[in-house]
Design a protein around this motif. Structure first.
Motif, PDB file in Angstrom:
ATOM      1  N   LEU B  55       8.076  -2.194   0.124  1.00  0.00           N
ATOM      2  CA  LEU B  55       6.630  -2.073   0.283  1.00  0.00           C
ATOM      3  C   LEU B  55       6.271  -2.126   1.761  1.00  0.00           C
ATOM      4  N   SER B  56       5.392  -1.244   2.168  1.00  0.00           N
ATOM      5  CA  SER B  56       4.871  -1.374   3.515  1.00  0.00           C
ATOM      6  C   SER B  56       3.453  -0.832   3.525  1.00  0.00           C
ATOM      7  N   LYS B  83      -4.611   1.131   2.538  1.00  0.00           N
ATOM      8  CA  LYS B  83      -4.388   2.138   1.504  1.00  0.00           C
ATOM      9  C   LYS B  83      -3.792   1.533   0.230  1.00  0.00           C
ATOM     10  N   ILE B  84      -2.964   0.524   0.395  1.00  0.00           N
ATOM     11  CA  ILE B  84      -2.247   0.030  -0.785  1.00  0.00           C
ATOM     12  C   ILE B  84      -3.017  -1.060  -1.527  1.00  0.00           C
ATOM     13  N   PHE B  86      -6.214  -4.372  -1.285  1.00  0.00           N
ATOM     14  CA  PHE B  86      -6.919  -5.307  -0.408  1.00  0.00           C
ATOM     15  C   PHE B  86      -6.606  -6.725  -0.835  1.00  0.00           C
ATOM     16  N   GLY B 114      -6.334  -6.905  -4.723  1.00  0.00           N
ATOM     17  CA  GLY B 114      -6.910  -5.777  -5.447  1.00  0.00           C
ATOM     18  C   GLY B 114      -6.177  -4.487  -5.140  1.00  0.00           C
ATOM     19  N   GLY B 115      -6.527  -3.483  -5.901  1.00  0.00           N
ATOM     20  CA  GLY B 115      -5.916  -2.171  -5.710  1.00  0.00           C
ATOM     21  C   GLY B 115      -4.561  -2.083  -6.393  1.00  0.00           C
ATOM     22  N   THR B 116      -3.774  -1.118  -5.958  1.00  0.00           N
ATOM     23  CA  THR B 116      -2.494  -0.877  -6.616  1.00  0.00           C
ATOM     24  C   THR B 116      -1.615  -2.121  -6.632  1.00  0.00           C
ATOM     25  N   MET B 117      -1.646  -2.877  -5.533  1.00  0.00           N
ATOM     26  CA  MET B 117      -0.823  -4.087  -5.478  1.00  0.00           C
ATOM     27  C   MET B 117      -1.118  -5.017  -6.640  1.00  0.00           C
ATOM     28  N   ALA B 118      -2.398  -5.153  -6.961  1.00  0.00           N
ATOM     29  CA  ALA B 118      -2.788  -6.079  -8.032  1.00  0.00           C
ATOM     30  C   ALA B 118      -2.354  -5.547  -9.391  1.00  0.00           C
TER      31      ALA B 118
END
Lengths: 780, 145, 284
Positions: B55-56, B83-84, B86, B114-118
């Motif tokens: 991941l970066s 981008k990935i 928040f 939040g976002g894709t990471m979540a």
């Protein structure tokens, strides 16, 4: 013309009731079927949608300049551009229903994670994705609310600011005299029971290809849907285009489970983009998007109260049902909990009910029909409550069910919720299940297991459901179905069904029925569906209706074409009376005969046209059912719980289902097995979880536990048969039965296993950790 | 998500408090921090690059220090988006002198992802947050006393 | 689900690959973790070097009482190679628990080890086997132990430009019993907790014992407290139960949707018990 045709000597085998393998499978399992993603048109462009990462936020600004500047990007549209496009439709007609405007692109606010904010169109899907990354949206983040009970609490954030209480509607259904029932009660038990959000996860995600021809004012739309005709009507309205210049094609559809019984913003958006740029446009939903923005199922918090006499006689039931609707209404969102209410009484003979549904907005994706659609929630509720009542009274859960079943002599049985159960013998089916599993022997084994410190459970579910949707009066867009049967001049037969099978197997079962009725080899029969330019208007596939409604329409079309065949046959044979059977029209007096294929050919050539008859050999039939059908059954699951780890092992699963007559038992098995897998999925593993900020934390298969084949028990499946009087096939429908019957059997089994620890109820899914907390790692 | 834990720093309380308020030190200690610019009283603009396994992602956001009660406690708010996804963390940091001459730090707060990471990283979030906090305090501890 | 643009190289030799990696390219070795991350755009490497195709990294051989396994050997080959099944059954058994058959056919030993997912299966076995990990860069080669290699969540001893080229495990001495016991996270197939145990008997007592645990915390570790509680003690259920209670000593357990820290800790004890029982029963 001569009538000296040789009669057919090889009598065709009757196929209805046979376990024929699906004729659609070779193309499906060799990768040669055409799904939306396989549709490629000249100069086709690709759309990727920019979506909100926030559960609730105001849009401060959208900067599309960088995206537009990317070579290959053709257009970028935002909410400001979609002037004149209608909102996403909802077919519910509940009194006082609050309907938020559901625009196909967000206007000034986003209401859920995944809310579409902009669409980037490019010559290539990869470029479109890169372009979507370059769209810069500034948000002013607001507090979201994702739990329906929290949404109803005073002071909760308002999902839609105009309705600060977050209530979309309240719906009441009362039957009998509930106050008298509770006054008479010797015992009342209460329980809060939830039915968690589930993500339908069809194997094929959604997808759309739109092809607008400006000069013809015509649109061809390929979309992965269960309702091609209804979708066309509704999308035509949203887009302001003419329905007769709008061809909608549902090509191969890789599963739906209700999630494609809908009209989605992306269908209208893709079409609108094609109209704007004058090129074909494709949008394919990613699995991430499928989790985020395709409807979810279930999402209930139910408060049950059941009133009974000490002898176990149920007197009445109260239910307060809080439905998590999500942020918007999709096609049937508000209707689904009302189906739960209809089926609240289950198979039981009590006539006093009081139900209140509170439809609640949350910052989540809308809930809507998912396999069973309201009935699994109802069945889980009543079947849990009956067990809880039995535990309270110290009665055997089998005994309390026998005591309360509707009796065979009571059919047609009017229920407290206004339904009219068609037919059944609930005790007989249940007894068969008990005998199959050796219920009394099991209870002895259980006593021994408990004495040895093992946690063994026996869970019963005697479920009933409402199928074959349905009479038009009860179905928003009409509840009839259509079928066309046509002989081609060569004698081959084409069947056009208004249903839209996508895994149910009607290309096989309807061909079986047609082959038997017409005496035509099954290989000469083709069943077509899903193309509005080929097939007469139809309602589609949902609510276990394909066979019981669509099959019935086909049956009547077949009877009518047989009459026509007889008339033409009689004319060809110059006979007054003929007999039609086994594909042959026979003059019993002379022994002369013609085959149906020969009759069809003659009817097209117009050589002999009987008085009052038209040439050709085509019949179209629209058929309206007089009632729903009510399949039922008994599922029993034996389980054992590992107190140390909380693991649940399913030892046995016996299912006896009564779905009336069966066209193809192999397809029936497939439906029941798949349904049981989904029902066990809800009971044990699946859950769509949002955090308090509106993030769907089970947003991929990494955390959302879809049942796998290796997780499934062996299902010992058998049947009883009480044919439905509602349709000529006597079929009741089986698409949802497994999903409805399995879940409460599983939960009741585990609760029974833990009952020595004082456990009365566990909310789904029954994760090992929940169980471990109850057993407290007892053996550790 | 609740975040709570403790760490040790080999400093006196005053020094411990001071290093945690020092933007130059914070810039070194916040994992992946590329830049920390002062934008106001106790408020900084943060640029960081998170690299973890494959991941970066770059994040831009801010760091705010509030409720200062030297040398005992303060609140720290860190938020960033990229981008990935928040993230936002808000916690109370308390400093207590330890018998060994150093301090015991305890922190307690909330973190939002939040976002894709979540959506896809649920199983990683807890341990990643803990590791990043651990790295943060290790870097602090390496500061001169 | 569409990756950012990237360059993809398939060098013919390890030296060539290491040169590209030294220049900043990212090694791809099966891609069972990296490719999904790229498709989600959580990872956007500009240049991938496929090292899984290098014949130089695809071997299993026995040398001087040790088994040398090239980094590009797939999980399926680890699981099924007769040499490993016969002489290091713990590693083969562990490989059989990874993901599903599709993942095992593509994923590689070196890729998984280098990724150091805290819930990966191999690290438990490699810790228990006291495996050596061979690291190589354009500048040269070095060897570290598993205990030295796995540092923290997705954090290893690998320096920039360095890749895992080989894993070295001992030929299991006769009479040793080994077992890998895993509590599976049913969605992802990763370990909620995985315990690898190696047991030798010393008469009626436990002789040498190694226990490696994965999934419980940010990285795999040797459960030395469990080992110490066993060595020299009678090989009985009671000893195992008492020793396994130390499985999570000094460890801060992870918490996620599937298992809270308390539950994971309890599972670590249960699965350590199971692994020790199973290993003991397989020791002669």
């Amino acid at each position: 013309m001569s009538t000296t045709f040789a009669p057919s000597t090889t009598k065709l085998e009757k196929l209805v009731g046979k376990r024929l393998r699906r004729r659609e499978d070779p193309r499906l399992i060799t990768g040669t079927a055409t799904y939306v993603e396989d549709v490629k048109l000249p100069d086709m462009h690709h759309a990727v949608i920019v979506r909100s990462p926030h559960g609730a936020a105001d849009i401060r600004s959208i900067d599309i300049s960088k995206a537009k500047a990317l070579p290959g990007v053709v257009a970028v549209f935002t909410g400001a551009d979609i002037v004149g496009v209608g909102t996403v439709p909802c077919g519910a007609s509940l009194p006082g229903l609050r309907r938020p405007d559901h625009h196909i692109l967000a206007q000034d606010r986003v209401y859920l994670v995944g809310h579409p904010v902009a669409v980037v169109v490019a010559t290539d899907r990869y470029i479109a994705a890169d372009g979507a990354d370059l769209v810069e949206v500034e948000y002013d983040i607001k507090q979201a609310v994702t739990d329906p009970e929290k949404a109803l609490a005073p002071g909760a954030p308002a999902v839609h600011s105009q309705w600060p209480d977050n209530v979309a509607f309240t719906f009441h259904q009362n039957g009998g005299d509930i106050d008298a029932a509770f006054a008479e009660a010797e015992v009342v038990v209460k329980q809060r029971i939830t039915s968690q959000r589930l993500v339908p996860n069809a194997m094929e995600t959604r997808g759309v290809v739109a092809d607008w021809k400006t000069n013809d004012r015509s649109l061809t739309l390929y979309t992965s849907t269960q309702i091609p005709h209804l979708a066309r009507t509704l999308l035509a309205g949203m887009l302001g285009i003419e329905e007769n210049r709008f061809r909608l094609i549902a090509p191969e559809v890789g599963g739906g489970f209700g999630s494609k019984l809908n009209v989605y913003s992306e269908e209208a958006l893709t079409a609108w983009v094609s109209m704007k740029i004058g090129k074909p446009v494709k949008w394919i939903e990613s699995r991430r998007e499928n989790f985020m923005v395709t409807i979810h199922g279930r999402g209930h918090v139910d408060y049950f109260e059941i009133a009974a006499k000490r002898d176990g006689t149920i007197l009445g039931l109260k239910l307060k049902l809080i439905q998590d609707l999500g942020a918007f209404h999709q096609l049937l969102t508000p209707v689904i909990p009302t189906l739960s209410v209809l089926m609240m009484p289950g198979l039981y003979n009590f006539r006093n009910i009081q139900a209140e549904v509170v439809g609640t907005f949350t910052n989540c994706v809308p809930t809507d029909a998912y396999r069973g659609a309201g009935r699994p929630e109802a069945t889980h509720g009543i079947e849990r409550m009956v067990d809880i009542l039995a535990a309270e009274l110290g009665m055997d859960p089998a005994e309390i069910r026998f005591k309360n079943f509707v009796r065979p002599d009571q059919f047609p049985f009017p229920t407290a919720t206004g339904l009219n159960y068609d037919s059944g013998d609930y005790a007989n089916t249940f007894q068969k299940a008990l005998d199959t599993i050796d219920y009394h022997g099991l209870r002895k084994q259980q006593a021994e297991a408990r004495a040895a410190g093992r946690l063994m459970g026996i869970g019963i579910s005697t479920y009933g459901e409402i199928c074959a949707m349905g009479p038009s009066v009860a179905t928003p867009a009409g509840g009839w179905e259509s079928a066309t049967v046509k002989f081609e001049p060569s004698g081959k037969v084409t069947v056009l069904t208004g249903t839209s099978p996508h895994g149910q197997g009607q290309e096989t079962s309807f061909a079986q029925l047609t082959a038997d009725e017409l005496g035509v080899p099954i290989d000469d029969i083709v069943v077509l569906h899903g193309d509005t330019s080929i097939v007469q208007y139809g309602i589609g596939t949902f609510g276990s209706r394909n066979t019981a409604v669509g099959g019935a329409a086909l049956f009547y079309a077949l009877q009518e074409i047989k009459e026509k065949l007889k008339k033409f046959g009689a004319a060809m044979l110059k006979a007054e009376e003929v007999e039609l059977g086994d594909g042959v029209c026979l003059n019993p007096k002379t022994g002369e005969s013609v085959t149906v294929q020969e009759i069809a050919g003659a009817a097209y050539r117009g050589v002999v046209i009987p008085p009052g008859m038209d040439p050709g050999m085509v019949v179209t039939k629209f058929w309206e059912p007089a009632n729903f059908t009510y399949p039922f059954g008994a599922h029993i699951i034996v389980s054992e719980v590992d107190a140390e780890t909380g693991d649940i092992e399913i030892k046995r699963y016996v299912a006896v289902d009564d779905i009336g007559n069966q066209l193809n038992p192999l397809l029936v098995d497939g439906q029941l097995h798949g349904g049981a897998a989904q029902g066990l999925g809800q009971a044990l593993w699946e859950q769509g979880v949002y955090d308090d900020n509106g993030q769907l934390v089970t947003g991929e298969f990494m955390d959302y536990t879809m049942p796998r084949a290796r997780m499934m028990p062996w299902i010992e499946s058998s049947h009883t048969c009480t044919p439905s009087p509602v349709n000529p096939l006597g079929a009741k429908g089986v698409g949802e039965a497994g999903t409805i019957g399995s879940t409460p059997a599983m939960v009741n089994s585990v609760v029974d296993a833990l009952s020595p620890l004082g456990v009365r109820h566990i909310d789904m899914p029954l994760t090992p950790e929940k169980i471990w907390k109850l057993t407290n790692g007892r053996n550790a | 998500m609740k975040i709570a834990g403790s760490a040790k720093l080999p400093f006196a309380a005053e020094r411990a408090y001071a290093v945690m308020q020092d933007p130059l030190v914070l810039a070194k200690a916040i994992p992946g921090c590329d830049a920390l610019e002062k934008t106001g009283e106790d408020e900084y603009r943060l640029k960081m690059k998170m690299v973890l396994a494959s991941l970066s992602g770059s994040f831009e956001g801010k760091v705010r220090l509030t409720d200062s009660n030297p040398p005992r406690s303060f609140r720290m708010l860190v938020e960033g988006s990229g981008k990935i996804g928040f993230m936002k963390g808000d916690g109370l940091i308390q400093i207590a002198s330890a018998p060994d001459g150093g301090v015991d730090i305890s922190y307690e707060g909330d973190a939002q992802i939040g976002g894709t990471m979540a959506a896809v990283g649920n199983r990683m979030i807890d341990m990643t947050a803990r590791m990043l906090i651990k790295r943060f305090f290790e870097k602090l501890a390496a500061e001169p006393a | 689900m569409i990756a950012n643009p990237f360059e993809y190289s398939t060098p013919a030799t390890l030296a060539e690959a290491l040169g590209l990696i030294a220049d900043g390219a990212k090694p791809l070795s099966g891609g069972m973790s990296l490719i999904p991350m790229m498709k989600l755009r959580l990872a956007s490497p500009e240049h991938l070097v496929d090292i899984a195709r290098l014949p130089e990294l695809n071997y299993i051989r026995e040398e001087n009482g040790e088994l040398h396994i090239g980094a590009a050997v797939t999980h399926y080959d680890v699981e099924s190679a007769p040499l490993l099944c016969g002489k290091c059954p713990l590693l083969a058994e562990t490989a059989g628990h990874i993901g599903d058959i599709q993942v095992r056919n593509r994923g590689t030993l070196g890729g998984s080890v280098a990724h150091a997912d805290p819930a990966a299966d191999y690290p438990a076995a490699l810790q228990a086997l006291e495996a050596k990990i061979v690291l190589r860069s354009a500048a040269g080669e070095r060897v570290v132990t598993a205990a030295e290699f796995f540092i923290d969540t997705f954090t290893t001893a690998l320096e920039p430009g360095e890749i895992v080229t080989e894993v070295v495990v001992p030929v299991e001495p006769g009479l040793t019993g080994t077992s890998y016991q895993k509590c599976l996270q049913p969605a992802s197939g990763f370990a909620i907790v995985g315990v690898a145990a190696r047991v030798r008997r010393d008469g009626a007592n436990f002789g040498a014992v190694q226990v490696g645990i994965t999934g419980l915390t940010g990285t795999s570790y040797r459960a030395t407290a469990v080992e110490q509680a066993l060595v020299g003690k009678p090989a009985t259920d009671e000893t195992i139960r008492a020793a396994a209670a130390h499985a999570a000593d000094g460890v801060e357990a992870n918490s996620d949707l599937h298992a809270s820290a308390d539950y994971r800790t309890s599972l670590a004890v249960s699965y350590t018990t199971r692994a020790l029982h199973s290993a003991l029963s397989r020791s002669a």
